[in-house]
Design a protein around this motif. Structure first.
Motif, PDB file in Angstrom:
ATOM      1  N   LEU A 203     -12.574  19.007  -8.766  1.00  0.00           N
ATOM      2  CA  LEU A 203     -13.215  17.762  -9.174  1.00  0.00           C
ATOM      3  C   LEU A 203     -12.400  17.099 -10.284  1.00  0.00           C
ATOM      4  N   PRO A 204     -12.385  15.765 -10.390  1.00  0.00           N
ATOM      5  CA  PRO A 204     -13.138  14.837  -9.547  1.00  0.00           C
ATOM      6  C   PRO A 204     -12.504  14.659  -8.173  1.00  0.00           C
ATOM      7  N   VAL A 205     -13.326  14.267  -7.203  1.00  0.00           N
ATOM      8  CA  VAL A 205     -12.844  13.992  -5.858  1.00  0.00           C
ATOM      9  C   VAL A 205     -12.138  12.636  -5.861  1.00  0.00           C
ATOM     10  N   LEU A 206     -11.015  12.553  -5.169  1.00  0.00           N
ATOM     11  CA  LEU A 206     -10.252  11.307  -5.120  1.00  0.00           C
ATOM     12  C   LEU A 206     -11.048  10.216  -4.414  1.00  0.00           C
ATOM     13  N   ASP A 207     -10.814   8.968  -4.809  1.00  0.00           N
ATOM     14  CA  ASP A 207     -11.647   7.862  -4.326  1.00  0.00           C
ATOM     15  C   ASP A 207     -11.014   7.119  -3.153  1.00  0.00           C
ATOM     16  N   PHE A 208     -10.176   7.787  -2.374  1.00  0.00           N
ATOM     17  CA  PHE A 208      -9.546   7.125  -1.235  1.00  0.00           C
ATOM     18  C   PHE A 208      -9.402   8.123  -0.087  1.00  0.00           C
ATOM     19  N   PRO A 209      -9.316   7.633   1.151  1.00  0.00           N
ATOM     20  CA  PRO A 209      -9.152   8.532   2.298  1.00  0.00           C
ATOM     21  C   PRO A 209      -7.842   9.301   2.195  1.00  0.00           C
ATOM     22  N   ILE A 210      -7.865  10.565   2.585  1.00  0.00           N
ATOM     23  CA  ILE A 210      -6.676  11.398   2.539  1.00  0.00           C
ATOM     24  C   ILE A 210      -5.931  11.288   3.868  1.00  0.00           C
ATOM     25  N   ARG A 232     -10.528  18.329  12.314  1.00  0.00           N
ATOM     26  CA  ARG A 232     -11.223  19.414  11.625  1.00  0.00           C
ATOM     27  C   ARG A 232     -11.089  19.279  10.116  1.00  0.00           C
ATOM     28  N   ARG A 233      -9.943  18.840   9.659  1.00  0.00           N
ATOM     29  CA  ARG A 233      -9.712  18.717   8.223  1.00  0.00           C
ATOM     30  C   ARG A 233     -10.256  17.431   7.636  1.00  0.00           C
ATOM     31  N   GLY A 234     -10.505  16.453   8.476  1.00  0.00           N
ATOM     32  CA  GLY A 234     -10.899  15.155   7.949  1.00  0.00           C
ATOM     33  C   GLY A 234      -9.734  14.422   7.322  1.00  0.00           C
ATOM     34  N   VAL A 235      -8.529  14.668   7.836  1.00  0.00           N
ATOM     35  CA  VAL A 235      -7.308  14.041   7.330  1.00  0.00           C
ATOM     36  C   VAL A 235      -6.626  13.330   8.491  1.00  0.00           C
ATOM     37  N   LYS A 236      -6.400  12.030   8.369  1.00  0.00           N
ATOM     38  CA  LYS A 236      -5.664  11.337   9.424  1.00  0.00           C
ATOM     39  C   LYS A 236      -4.192  11.692   9.321  1.00  0.00           C
ATOM     40  N   PHE A 237      -3.536  11.857  10.475  1.00  0.00           N
ATOM     41  CA  PHE A 237      -2.123  12.221  10.515  1.00  0.00           C
ATOM     42  C   PHE A 237      -1.284  11.024  10.948  1.00  0.00           C
ATOM     43  N   GLY A 238      -0.088  10.962  10.406  1.00  0.00           N
ATOM     44  CA  GLY A 238       0.955  10.088  10.908  1.00  0.00           C
ATOM     45  C   GLY A 238       1.992  10.967  11.586  1.00  0.00           C
ATOM     46  N   CYS A 430      -2.586  12.917 -12.339  1.00  0.00           N
ATOM     47  CA  CYS A 430      -1.967  11.650 -12.732  1.00  0.00           C
ATOM     48  C   CYS A 430      -2.921  10.467 -12.605  1.00  0.00           C
ATOM     49  N   GLY A 431      -4.140  10.734 -12.175  1.00  0.00           N
ATOM     50  CA  GLY A 431      -5.135   9.675 -12.105  1.00  0.00           C
ATOM     51  C   GLY A 431      -4.863   8.638 -11.038  1.00  0.00           C
ATOM     52  N   LEU A 432      -4.327   9.058  -9.881  1.00  0.00           N
ATOM     53  CA  LEU A 432      -4.080   8.093  -8.817  1.00  0.00           C
ATOM     54  C   LEU A 432      -5.399   7.603  -8.234  1.00  0.00           C
ATOM     55  N   ARG A 433      -5.455   6.309  -7.947  1.00  0.00           N
ATOM     56  CA  ARG A 433      -6.640   5.687  -7.383  1.00  0.00           C
ATOM     57  C   ARG A 433      -6.259   4.956  -6.092  1.00  0.00           C
ATOM     58  N   ALA A 434      -7.276   4.410  -5.441  1.00  0.00           N
ATOM     59  CA  ALA A 434      -7.042   3.780  -4.147  1.00  0.00           C
ATOM     60  C   ALA A 434      -5.968   2.702  -4.218  1.00  0.00           C
ATOM     61  N   ASN A 435      -5.947   1.937  -5.304  1.00  0.00           N
ATOM     62  CA  ASN A 435      -4.961   0.845  -5.389  1.00  0.00           C
ATOM     63  C   ASN A 435      -3.553   1.333  -5.685  1.00  0.00           C
ATOM     64  N   ASP A 436      -3.386   2.652  -5.915  1.00  0.00           N
ATOM     65  CA  ASP A 436      -2.053   3.228  -6.097  1.00  0.00           C
ATOM     66  C   ASP A 436      -1.453   3.717  -4.778  1.00  0.00           C
ATOM     67  N   MET A 437      -2.257   3.712  -3.708  1.00  0.00           N
ATOM     68  CA  MET A 437      -1.847   4.398  -2.492  1.00  0.00           C
ATOM     69  C   MET A 437      -1.304   3.442  -1.426  1.00  0.00           C
ATOM     70  N   PHE A 438      -0.319   3.914  -0.717  1.00  0.00           N
ATOM     71  CA  PHE A 438       0.261   3.190   0.415  1.00  0.00           C
ATOM     72  C   PHE A 438      -0.750   3.111   1.564  1.00  0.00           C
ATOM     73  N   VAL A 439      -0.820   1.956   2.193  1.00  0.00           N
ATOM     74  CA  VAL A 439      -1.612   1.762   3.401  1.00  0.00           C
ATOM     75  C   VAL A 439      -0.756   0.966   4.386  1.00  0.00           C
ATOM     76  N   PRO A 440      -0.575   1.459   5.608  1.00  0.00           N
ATOM     77  CA  PRO A 440       0.249   0.714   6.572  1.00  0.00           C
ATOM     78  C   PRO A 440      -0.329  -0.663   6.851  1.00  0.00           C
ATOM     79  N   LYS A 441       0.549  -1.609   7.058  1.00  0.00           N
ATOM     80  CA  LYS A 441       0.109  -2.961   7.411  1.00  0.00           C
ATOM     81  C   LYS A 441      -0.392  -2.972   8.853  1.00  0.00           C
ATOM     82  N   PRO A 442      -1.478  -3.681   9.130  1.00  0.00           N
ATOM     83  CA  PRO A 442      -1.984  -3.752  10.508  1.00  0.00           C
ATOM     84  C   PRO A 442      -0.973  -4.414  11.428  1.00  0.00           C
ATOM     85  N   ASP A 443      -1.096  -4.138  12.717  1.00  0.00           N
ATOM     86  CA  ASP A 443      -0.252  -4.808  13.706  1.00  0.00           C
ATOM     87  C   ASP A 443      -0.406  -6.315  13.559  1.00  0.00           C
ATOM     88  N   GLY A 444       0.701  -6.993  13.660  1.00  0.00           N
ATOM     89  CA  GLY A 444       0.679  -8.443  13.518  1.00  0.00           C
ATOM     90  C   GLY A 444       1.016  -8.912  12.120  1.00  0.00           C
TER      91      GLY A 444
END
Length: 455
Positions: A203-210, A232-238, A430-444
């Motif tokens: 704890l604390p649990v991170l505030d963004f999807p893993i 099973r892990r609840g983790v999306k894979f690339g 290091c206190g990473l939050r959702a706005n620190d994380m990479f998110v792929p751009k949607p198609d288009g």
């Protein structure tokens, strides 16, 4: 481990998950016991007291304590949830310690014990007791039946549940809970206690999807098996394809079967660009079909014209360490500035011959150059679980500079697809939050023409 063995292992894990199954599908829960070995654990005094049998740690023999010493959180836990499935034989005594540390002999002098005792007559403290602090006097579990101990520590507050029933609710007022590791107790030769499904949620649990953005179908691992493990892990894979000189995929046509295989599947499509020649080998239109592209600085050519792959000792020429490091930084900055990538992976990797000098060789000046290039060129920095890179100091500097981050396993085969324990630990520290994380751009929304690619 082959494909058949992997499927069998996944079935074993599912079977063992029984009472604690909810934690397996939550990426915040990390496994401390693999169900097969005592890897990551160290026994005191009478080592033979502990063995693994039928997917459980069996404590039976002279007094001994089995301390967690593995890589999760570097075996230092302060605030957490811990779940352990336990089964006792008649008349057995045992315990689960937290905030303790390894000692060679005697009962642990540091930390707290949550009692395991359903019918050991010589001690009135029953299962779930916070031993000697808040004791349970009536048995809440039975011998020869699996039950789950759930321990939650937040600040100075400790709660203990047995099969979902709260049995302890205590707040320390006269001492600070200091943190430490876990230990399992082997109490005496007349006691047999089994422990399995040992999971911790720091704890604390991170505030963004893993998300694990760096997964390869290697060593016989199939796409279906990877997806099953992801779910099973609840983790999306690339899922990443290695593309470049020395790999089977060297042109647009060779990429099409991989892209076709991933079409419509619940994974990201990733391109791992290998070597520096890759930018001339694939068209912008084909690259745009991927959700993201990543590369590292583990393959480059030095000023003498020698091509080096830094993970292969025989191909690396270090010479003067400082000159080598300056060249590595220069090449890395060039990659970040000139190649059309979204993520810089395996960051700050050093060849084995100098890896022990990481902290000295990765000076603040060198870190700042790489971080600055990543930020200027909108390239995210991977926190890599396999190599445990980059360092916490690097991530803190990069966060302060406004960098984005991703998590990645970079599995070598089908049996080392990790739980991102290092990535999660660094993110918390290091206190990473959702706005620190990479998110792929949607198609288009992905540009077709990127820097570094021929028109």
């Amino acid at each position: 481990m082959g494909k058949t063995a992997l499927v069998a292992w996944m079935m074993v894990v599912a079977a063992l998950a029984g009472p604690a199954a909810g934690q397996v599908g939550d990426a915040a829960w990390l496994c401390l016991f693999d169900g097969r070995t005592l890897d990551g654990w160290k026994a005191s005094e009478n080592v033979g007291t502990f063995m693994v049998q039928d997917g459980a740690i069996v404590a039976h023999g002279a007094r001994s304590h089995l301390f967690y010493t593995g890589p999760v959180e570097d075996a230092q836990f302060t605030d957490f949830e811990l779940k352990v499935d336990v089964m006792t034989e008649s008349g057995a005594n045992g315990g689960v310690y937290f905030h303790t540390r390894y000692q060679e002999t005697d009962w642990p002098r540091r930390g707290f014990e949550v009692q395991v005792n359903n019918s050991f007559a010589a001690d009135p403290r029953k299962t779930g007791s916070l031993y000697g602090i808040q004791d349970v006097r009536t048995a809440v579990a039975e011998d020869k039946v699996w039950f789950t101990q759930h321990i939650i520590v937040q600040g100075n507050h400790v709660t203990v549940f047995v099969d979902g029933k709260k049995v302890v609710d205590w707040t320390a007022t006269d001492r600070q809970l200091r943190g430490g590791t876990f230990a399992l107790q082997g109490h005496d030769p007349g006691s047999t206690v089994r422990y399995r499904n040992i999971y911790v949620k720091p704890l604390p649990v991170l505030d963004f999807p893993i998300v694990d953005y760096h997964v390869h179908l290697k060593g016989g691992l199939t796409l279906d098996e990877a997806i099953a493990l992801s779910q099973r892990r609840g983790v999306k894979f690339g899922i990443a394809e290695n593309c470049g000189v020395g790999f089977p995929t060297t042109n647009d046509a060779a990429l099409e079967p991989f892209l076709k295989q991933l079409e419509g599947r619940p994974v990201y499509r990733a391109m791992q660009a290998e070597g520096r020649e890759w930018v001339t080998m694939f068209s912008p239109q084909t690259i745009a079909k991927f959700d993201y592209v990543f590369t590292d600085s583990m393959t480059w050519t030095n000023d003498a014209g020698k091509r080096m792959r830094l993970w292969i000792p025989s191909e690396v020429e270090i010479g003067d360490k400082q000159v080598f490091m300056d060249t590595l930084v220069e090449r890395t900055v060039g990659i970040l500035a000139n190649e059309p990538i979204d993520i810089y992976v395996n960051p700050t990797f050093l060849p084995a011959v100098i890896a022990d000098e990481y902290d000295a060789l990765w000076t603040d000046e060198r870190m700042d150059k790489v971080i600055g290039a990543a930020v200027r060129n909108d390239v995210a920095i991977e926190v890599n679980a396999r190599y445990r890179l980059p360092s916490e100091r690097f991530v803190r500097k990069a966060k302060a500079a406004g960098a984005k981050f991703s998590f990645g396993t970079n599995n070598g085969g089908n049996d080392d697809l990790g739980e991102l324990a290092y990535s999660l630990m660094i993110a918390r520290r290091c206190g990473l939050r959702a706005n620190d994380m990479f998110v792929p751009k949607p198609d288009g929304q992905k540009p077709v023409q990127k820097k570094g690619l021929p028109k």
